[in-house]
Design a protein around this motif. Structure first.
Motif, PDB file in Angstrom:
ATOM      1  N   UNK A  35       0.918  -1.145   0.065  1.00 11.52           N
ATOM      2  CA  UNK A  35      -0.085   0.079  -0.051  1.00 11.52           C
ATOM      3  C   UNK A  35       0.950   1.241  -0.101  1.00 11.52           C
ATOM      4  N   UNK A  36       1.760   1.278   0.599  1.00  8.38           N
ATOM      5  CA  UNK A  36       2.791   2.494   0.931  1.00  8.38           C
ATOM      6  C   UNK A  36       3.526   2.694  -0.575  1.00  8.38           C
ATOM      7  N   UNK A  37       3.991   1.442  -1.123  1.00  7.30           N
ATOM      8  CA  UNK A  37       4.509   1.399  -2.293  1.00  7.30           C
ATOM      9  C   UNK A  37       3.705   2.034  -3.517  1.00  7.30           C
ATOM     10  N   UNK A  38       2.479   1.696  -3.417  1.00  4.52           N
ATOM     11  CA  UNK A  38       1.372   2.059  -4.496  1.00  4.52           C
ATOM     12  C   UNK A  38       1.251   3.395  -4.326  1.00  4.52           C
ATOM     13  N   UNK A  39       1.056   3.851  -2.923  1.00  6.11           N
ATOM     14  CA  UNK A  39       0.867   5.417  -2.750  1.00  6.11           C
ATOM     15  C   UNK A  39       2.131   6.192  -3.198  1.00  6.11           C
ATOM     16  N   UNK A  40       3.231   5.692  -2.985  1.00  7.76           N
ATOM     17  CA  UNK A  40       4.458   6.394  -3.542  1.00  7.76           C
ATOM     18  C   UNK A  40       4.256   6.483  -4.970  1.00  7.76           C
ATOM     19  N   UNK A  41       4.117   5.566  -5.620  1.00  8.18           N
ATOM     20  CA  UNK A  41       3.857   5.486  -6.947  1.00  8.18           C
ATOM     21  C   UNK A  41       2.932   6.418  -7.640  1.00  8.18           C
ATOM     22  N   UNK A  42       1.891   6.493  -6.888  1.00  9.39           N
ATOM     23  CA  UNK A  42       0.620   7.534  -7.266  1.00  9.39           C
ATOM     24  C   UNK A  42       1.115   8.973  -7.111  1.00  9.39           C
ATOM     25  N   UNK A  43       1.849   9.125  -5.688  1.00 10.46           N
ATOM     26  CA  UNK A  43       2.380  10.546  -5.434  1.00 10.46           C
ATOM     27  C   UNK A  43       3.126  11.114  -6.535  1.00 10.46           C
ATOM     28  N   UNK A  44       4.414  10.288  -7.177  1.00  6.06           N
ATOM     29  CA  UNK A  44       4.956  10.480  -8.375  1.00  6.06           C
ATOM     30  C   UNK A  44       4.453  10.344  -9.534  1.00  6.06           C
ATOM     31  N   UNK A  45       3.364   9.961  -9.687  1.00  9.62           N
ATOM     32  CA  UNK A  45       2.612   9.834 -11.037  1.00  9.62           C
ATOM     33  C   UNK A  45       2.980  11.096 -12.124  1.00  9.62           C
ATOM     34  N   UNK A  46       3.435  10.690 -13.275  1.00 10.12           N
ATOM     35  CA  UNK A  46       3.530  11.566 -14.264  1.00 10.12           C
ATOM     36  C   UNK A  46       3.121  11.075 -15.492  1.00 10.12           C
ATOM     37  N   UNK A  47       1.885  11.849 -16.050  1.00 14.80           N
ATOM     38  CA  UNK A  47       1.328  11.212 -17.273  1.00 14.80           C
ATOM     39  C   UNK A  47       2.103  11.137 -18.422  1.00 14.80           C
ATOM     40  N   UNK A  48       3.208  11.582 -18.533  1.00  7.53           N
ATOM     41  CA  UNK A  48       4.170  11.310 -19.531  1.00  7.53           C
ATOM     42  C   UNK A  48       5.226  10.154 -19.614  1.00  7.53           C
ATOM     43  N   UNK A  49       5.051   9.283 -18.433  1.00 10.07           N
ATOM     44  CA  UNK A  49       5.822   8.234 -18.093  1.00 10.07           C
ATOM     45  C   UNK A  49       5.439   6.978 -19.008  1.00 10.07           C
ATOM     46  N   UNK A  50       6.430   6.244 -19.479  1.00  6.22           N
ATOM     47  CA  UNK A  50       5.969   5.046 -20.180  1.00  6.22           C
ATOM     48  C   UNK A  50       5.154   4.134 -19.508  1.00  6.22           C
ATOM     49  N   UNK A  51       4.112   3.665 -20.012  1.00  2.00           N
ATOM     50  CA  UNK A  51       3.050   2.792 -19.334  1.00  2.00           C
ATOM     51  C   UNK A  51       2.157   2.099 -20.139  1.00  2.00           C
ATOM     52  N   UNK A  52       1.070   1.837 -19.802  1.00  4.76           N
ATOM     53  CA  UNK A  52       0.174   0.911 -20.450  1.00  4.76           C
ATOM     54  C   UNK A  52      -0.392   1.614 -22.027  1.00  4.76           C
ATOM     55  N   UNK A  53      -0.656   2.820 -21.687  1.00  7.42           N
ATOM     56  CA  UNK A  53      -1.170   3.581 -22.717  1.00  7.42           C
ATOM     57  C   UNK A  53      -0.377   4.817 -23.366  1.00  7.42           C
TER      58      UNK A  53
END
Length: 127
Positions: A35-53
């Motif tokens: 949960x803490x890891x997911x929260x850290x990933x969401x806090x540092x979310x960047x829409x221009x990072x390489x991802x699913x779409x």
């Protein structure tokens, strides 16, 4: 011979119960740390990072790297920002597993958590 068998059986039962308790604690710790890891990933979310779409040649800005970028993108695709309302309930569940606290009204808590996600999503959409 009978006393030795009884001692051995009692000892094995003690080990088995000790391992069961430790596995429940480990389960709670994995949930809490995830949960803490997911929260850290969401806090540092960047829409221009390489991802699913998103296909991008720029370096990943997420603190957890490519895994964090994919995790946060998948979370936001499924739940949206309203899914953050699940975090207190999941965190409390993990903490209660670690502390061996009984969870009362668990089905009511699940329904309330899903309602919190729904209502927070509605509020964020209206905002």
């Amino acid at each position: 011979m009978n006393k030795l068998r009884e001692k051995l059986t009692g000892w094995l039962l003690n080990i088995r119960s000790w391992l069961g308790v430790r596995l429940i604690e480990l389960f709670g710790a994995v949930i809490f740390l995830g949960l803490i890891g997911t929260l850290l990933a969401l806090i540092t979310y960047d829409p221009f990072d390489d991802s699913w779409n998103v296909a991008s040649n720029s370096p990943t800005q997420n603190y957890l790297g490519v895994l964090g970028a994919y995790t946060s993108d998948l979370f936001l695709q499924i739940w949206g920002w309203g899914g953050l309302a699940l975090f207190p309930a999941i965190g409390a569940f993990g903490w209660r597993r670690i502390r061996h606290t009984q969870i009362s009204f668990s089905s009511l808590r699940v329904v309330a958590s899903l309602a919190a996600v729904l209502f927070s999503s509605i509020a964020l959409a209206a905002w």
